[in-house]
Design a protein around this motif. Structure first.
Motif, PDB file in Angstrom:
ATOM      1  N   ASN A 203       0.759  -1.221  -0.044  1.00 48.88           N
ATOM      2  CA  ASN A 203       0.035   0.135   0.078  1.00 48.88           C
ATOM      3  C   ASN A 203       0.700   1.277  -0.033  1.00 48.88           C
ATOM      4  OD1 ASN A 203       0.988  -0.447   2.656  1.00 48.88           O
ATOM      5  ND2 ASN A 203      -1.005   0.066   3.385  1.00 48.88           N
ATOM      6  N   VAL A 204       1.967   1.225  -0.562  1.00 53.23           N
ATOM      7  CA  VAL A 204       2.807   2.280  -0.612  1.00 53.23           C
ATOM      8  C   VAL A 204       2.434   3.375  -1.784  1.00 53.23           C
ATOM      9  CG1 VAL A 204       5.299   3.079  -1.164  1.00 53.23           C
ATOM     10  CG2 VAL A 204       4.907   0.955   0.105  1.00 53.23           C
ATOM     11  N   GLU A 205       2.297   4.419  -1.374  1.00 55.04           N
ATOM     12  CA  GLU A 205       2.142   5.665  -2.468  1.00 55.04           C
ATOM     13  C   GLU A 205       2.889   6.401  -2.943  1.00 55.04           C
ATOM     14  OE1 GLU A 205      -1.383   6.558  -3.251  1.00 55.04           O
ATOM     15  OE2 GLU A 205      -1.961   4.647  -2.385  1.00 55.04           O
TER      16      GLU A 205
ATOM     17  N   LEU B  75       2.337   5.699   3.136  1.00 54.13           N
ATOM     18  CA  LEU B  75       1.320   4.345   3.078  1.00 54.13           C
ATOM     19  C   LEU B  75       0.091   5.080   2.983  1.00 54.13           C
ATOM     20  CD1 LEU B  75       3.190   1.880   5.660  1.00 54.13           C
ATOM     21  CD2 LEU B  75       3.482   2.074   3.259  1.00 54.13           C
ATOM     22  N   SER B  76      -1.222   4.375   2.408  1.00 57.84           N
ATOM     23  CA  SER B  76      -2.381   5.033   2.168  1.00 57.84           C
ATOM     24  C   SER B  76      -2.806   4.188   3.615  1.00 57.84           C
ATOM     25  CB  SER B  76      -2.899   4.203   0.989  1.00 57.84           C
ATOM     26  OG  SER B  76      -2.857   2.764   0.967  1.00 57.84           O
ATOM     27  N   ALA B  77      -3.620   5.162   4.088  1.00 58.26           N
ATOM     28  CA  ALA B  77      -4.486   4.776   5.419  1.00 58.26           C
ATOM     29  C   ALA B  77      -5.968   4.360   5.254  1.00 58.26           C
ATOM     30  CB  ALA B  77      -4.263   5.894   6.457  1.00 58.26           C
ATOM     31  N   GLY B  78      -6.010   3.091   4.976  1.00 60.65           N
ATOM     32  CA  GLY B  78      -7.343   2.314   4.907  1.00 60.65           C
ATOM     33  C   GLY B  78      -7.691   2.881   3.293  1.00 60.65           C
ATOM     34  N   LYS B  79      -8.892   3.093   3.514  1.00 55.44           N
ATOM     35  CA  LYS B  79      -9.680   3.596   2.192  1.00 55.44           C
ATOM     36  C   LYS B  79     -10.428   5.161   2.453  1.00 55.44           C
ATOM     37  CE  LYS B  79     -11.511  -0.865   0.998  1.00 55.44           C
ATOM     38  NZ  LYS B  79     -12.416  -1.726   0.379  1.00 55.44           N
ATOM     39  N   THR B  80      -9.700   5.894   3.412  1.00 56.15           N
ATOM     40  CA  THR B  80     -10.026   7.001   3.672  1.00 56.15           C
ATOM     41  C   THR B  80      -9.428   7.986   2.628  1.00 56.15           C
ATOM     42  OG1 THR B  80     -10.040   6.607   5.862  1.00 56.15           O
ATOM     43  CG2 THR B  80     -10.244   8.788   5.502  1.00 56.15           C
ATOM     44  N   LEU B  81     -10.071   8.912   1.812  1.00 57.07           N
ATOM     45  CA  LEU B  81      -9.732  10.180   1.221  1.00 57.07           C
ATOM     46  C   LEU B  81      -9.674  11.365   1.644  1.00 57.07           C
ATOM     47  CD1 LEU B  81     -11.941   8.786  -1.994  1.00 57.07           C
ATOM     48  CD2 LEU B  81      -9.540   8.128  -1.281  1.00 57.07           C
ATOM     49  N   ASP B  82      -8.769  12.450   1.140  1.00 60.62           N
ATOM     50  CA  ASP B  82      -8.932  13.650   1.357  1.00 60.62           C
ATOM     51  C   ASP B  82      -9.718  14.293   0.562  1.00 60.62           C
ATOM     52  OD1 ASP B  82      -7.620  14.140  -1.097  1.00 60.62           O
ATOM     53  OD2 ASP B  82      -5.847  14.707  -0.315  1.00 60.62           O
ATOM     54  N   ARG B  83     -10.047  15.650   0.994  1.00 61.23           N
ATOM     55  CA  ARG B  83     -10.898  16.227   0.178  1.00 61.23           C
ATOM     56  C   ARG B  83     -10.795  16.564  -1.381  1.00 61.23           C
ATOM     57  NH1 ARG B  83      -9.768  21.590   3.727  1.00 61.23           N
ATOM     58  NH2 ARG B  83      -7.708  21.546   3.186  1.00 61.23           N
ATOM     59  N   ALA B  84      -9.435  16.320  -1.813  1.00 63.16           N
ATOM     60  CA  ALA B  84      -9.067  16.309  -3.165  1.00 63.16           C
ATOM     61  C   ALA B  84      -9.511  14.843  -3.804  1.00 63.16           C
ATOM     62  CB  ALA B  84      -7.781  16.709  -3.491  1.00 63.16           C
TER      63      ALA B  84
ATOM     64  N   ASN C 212      -7.784  12.089  -3.248  1.00 64.23           N
ATOM     65  CA  ASN C 212      -6.625  11.167  -2.820  1.00 64.23           C
ATOM     66  C   ASN C 212      -6.575  10.625  -1.660  1.00 64.23           C
ATOM     67  OD1 ASN C 212      -5.466  12.643  -5.118  1.00 64.23           O
ATOM     68  ND2 ASN C 212      -4.871  14.406  -4.214  1.00 64.23           N
ATOM     69  N   PRO C 213      -5.878   9.240  -1.571  1.00 67.87           N
ATOM     70  CA  PRO C 213      -6.017   8.575  -0.310  1.00 67.87           C
ATOM     71  C   PRO C 213      -4.947   9.306   0.580  1.00 67.87           C
ATOM     72  CG  PRO C 213      -4.755   7.490  -2.167  1.00 67.87           C
ATOM     73  CD  PRO C 213      -5.212   8.698  -2.717  1.00 67.87           C
ATOM     74  N   MET C 214      -5.602   9.341   2.101  1.00 68.52           N
ATOM     75  CA  MET C 214      -4.938   9.765   3.155  1.00 68.52           C
ATOM     76  C   MET C 214      -3.648   8.897   3.290  1.00 68.52           C
ATOM     77  SD  MET C 214      -6.713  12.324   4.548  1.00 68.52           S
ATOM     78  CE  MET C 214      -6.394  12.381   6.180  1.00 68.52           C
ATOM     79  N   THR C 215      -2.589   9.366   3.615  1.00 70.98           N
ATOM     80  CA  THR C 215      -1.456   8.799   3.903  1.00 70.98           C
ATOM     81  C   THR C 215      -0.739   9.010   5.147  1.00 70.98           C
ATOM     82  OG1 THR C 215      -0.018  10.481   2.787  1.00 70.98           O
ATOM     83  CG2 THR C 215      -1.022   8.820   1.414  1.00 70.98           C
ATOM     84  N   VAL C 216       0.247   8.216   5.530  1.00 68.10           N
ATOM     85  CA  VAL C 216       0.907   7.881   6.725  1.00 68.10           C
ATOM     86  C   VAL C 216       2.439   7.998   6.305  1.00 68.10           C
ATOM     87  CG1 VAL C 216       1.407   6.846   9.184  1.00 68.10           C
ATOM     88  CG2 VAL C 216      -0.949   7.123   8.055  1.00 68.10           C
ATOM     89  N   LYS C 217       3.160   9.108   6.936  1.00 66.85           N
ATOM     90  CA  LYS C 217       4.522   9.004   6.748  1.00 66.85           C
ATOM     91  C   LYS C 217       5.302   8.298   7.620  1.00 66.85           C
ATOM     92  CE  LYS C 217       8.255  12.090   5.061  1.00 66.85           C
ATOM     93  NZ  LYS C 217       8.758  13.313   4.893  1.00 66.85           N
ATOM     94  N   LEU C 218       6.069   7.012   7.132  1.00 63.21           N
ATOM     95  CA  LEU C 218       6.689   6.297   8.255  1.00 63.21           C
ATOM     96  C   LEU C 218       8.357   6.360   7.652  1.00 63.21           C
ATOM     97  CD1 LEU C 218       4.594   3.146   8.355  1.00 63.21           C
ATOM     98  CD2 LEU C 218       4.621   5.012  10.076  1.00 63.21           C
TER      99      LEU C 218
END
Length: 87
Positions: free
Chosen positions: A38-40, A51-60, A62-68
């Motif tokens: 799930n790497v964006e 990494l994409s955080a589930g199926k959550t989308l931002d207001r644009a 695009n998938p919500m992401t978490v930076k690790l």
């Protein structure tokens, strides 16, 4: 095309680090020794992945992401399949 993946790559077509030819070839990512699907976006030199955080989308849209942060190992999937087939 070289056999080493780029230092930085994104799957979002609006990103300046997007490369369709490399994505079509197929690239895999190992992050801290674990295969991630799930790497964006990733950056080897800075040592992080988004990494994409589930199926959550931002207001644009695009998938919500978490930076690790940690060690990132990109590889071409076709090269990995060829190595395992010859073994």
């Amino acid at each position: 095309m070289s056999d080493t993946p780029p230092d930085r790559l994104a799957v979002n077509p609006t990103s300046p680090f997007y490369n369709e030819a490399i994505l079509e070839r197929g690239i895999g990512i190992r992050f801290k020794g674990v295969e991630k699907t799930n790497v964006e976006e990733y950056c080897v030199s800075e040592g992080w992945v988004r990494l994409s955080a589930g199926k959550t989308l931002d207001r644009a849209g695009n998938p919500m992401t978490v930076k690790l942060k940690g060690p990132v190992e990109p590889y071409f999937r076709d090269a990995a399949e060829g190595d395992s087939a010859s073994a």
